[in-house]
Enzyme design. Structure first.
Site, short mmCIF file in Angstrom:
data_model
loop_
_atom_site.label_atom_id
_atom_site.label_comp_id
_atom_site.label_asym_id
_atom_site.label_seq_id
_atom_site.Cartn_x
_atom_site.Cartn_y
_atom_site.Cartn_z
N CYS A 111 0.01 4.02 2.43
CA CYS A 111 0.41 3.63 3.79
C CYS A 111 1.87 3.98 4.04
O CYS A 111 2.21 4.53 5.11
CB CYS A 111 0.23 2.12 3.99
SG CYS A 111 -1.45 1.52 3.81
N CYS B 289 0.85 -1.21 0.00
CA CYS B 289 0.00 0.00 0.00
C CYS B 289 0.88 1.25 0.00
O CYS B 289 1.46 1.61 1.03
CB CYS B 289 -0.92 -0.03 1.22
SG CYS B 289 -1.80 1.51 1.52
#
Length: 289
Positions: free
Chosen positions: A39, A36
């Site tokens: 993230c 991700c």
């Protein structure tokens, strides 16, 4: 709490212990994954903030791929996903990448509740000012009075109501609202000073408009003095200061030099740090010296 304890890797095995800590300290549960990209971008910002708060909040990082049961229990549907747990309860959540400003705002109510409350109060006052400027004074007054009824110690709100009432020419009501607080608090000091100016004009029957016309046509020291104090008491500070400065420059000895003390009294009516006070203090000094 030591700095290395601010950030914890959360798993099914230790999540209950972490949530128990939330009864004393807010816990951010950060669901992330290695694939991700948002993230990875948000992680250093979040970790820096947590370390900056020095134990006011804990960061529990959860690898959503490895801890799928936890992700399911917390209702995680996308990444990154932040859950804020405090006193054993989920109090707030954020999904998607967040800026530093957004994260600070999100955390403010739990890490710095006083600052968050002040920010909220300032936003409310700004909304009230906008409502008054838009001609919705009646609704603005009702909102101010309702807030004070619930929280009588919100002195900035009280100051706003007194300011509104003075602007409406409702002097008795303004003084009554001010008198409900007997202690000396900074937000109310300028208004007490404004009423003190009016006391010096006791017996003055001429209106502000009449005095303005008189000093425009043929200024004399009595009119300059009365207009200066009355204008300042009404919140027209620059006009009042200009009149008193003219009194100082043209009639310095009037009433034993009362222009200087009147200027100082008007400065007390201005909020602390007001640039108008600094500007006219310099002008007064130049006239005097």
């Amino acid at each position: 709490m030591q700095p290395n304890n601010y950030i914890i890797e959360a798993t099914e095995q230790n999540i209950q212990q972490i949530l128990e800590q939330s009864r004393q300290v807010p816990v951010i549960v950060d669901f992330w994954a290695s694939w991700c990209q948002p993230c990875q971008q948000m992680a250093p910002i979040l970790e820096r903030l947590v370390n900056e708060y020095q134990g006011k909040v804990i960061l529990a990082k959860v690898n959503a791929d490895e801890q799928q049961m936890l992700a399911s229990q917390f209702g995680v549907r996308s990444l990154p996903s932040l859950k804020l747990v405090y006193q054993g309860q989920l109090v707030s959540e954020l999904d998607g990448a967040q800026t530093e400003g957004a994260l600070r705002q999100w955390l403010a109510p739990v890490v710095d509740p006083e600052a968050a409350e002040q920010q909220q109060e300032e936003g409310f006052i700004e909304q009230i000012r906008m409502a008054i400027d838009a001609g919705h004074g009646e609704q603005a007054e009702a909102a101010l009075r309702q807030t004070l009824q619930q929280s009588p110690d919100k002195h900035a709100i009280r100051a706003m109501l007194v300011e509104f009432l003075l602007g409406e020419g409702r002097l008795d009501e303004a003084q009554s609202v001010l008198a409900e607080v007997t202690e000396d608090v900074e937000p109310l000091r300028p208004f007490r000073a404004r009423f003190a100016l009016l006391e010096k004009l006791e017996g003055e029957s001429r209106s502000l408009a009449e005095l303005r016309q008189r000093i425009s046509d043929e200024p004399n020291p009595e009119d300059l003095y009365a207009f200066g104090l009355q204008a300042a008491a009404a919140g027209q500070f620059q006009a009042g200061l200009e009149a008193l400065l003219q009194l100082l420059s043209e009639h310095r000895d009037f009433r034993d030099g009362i222009a200087r003390s009147a200027l100082l009294e008007v400065f007390e009516c201005l909020p602390k740090g007001d640039p108008l006070a600094s500007e006219y203090r310099r002008k007064m000094f130049n006239y005097l010296y």
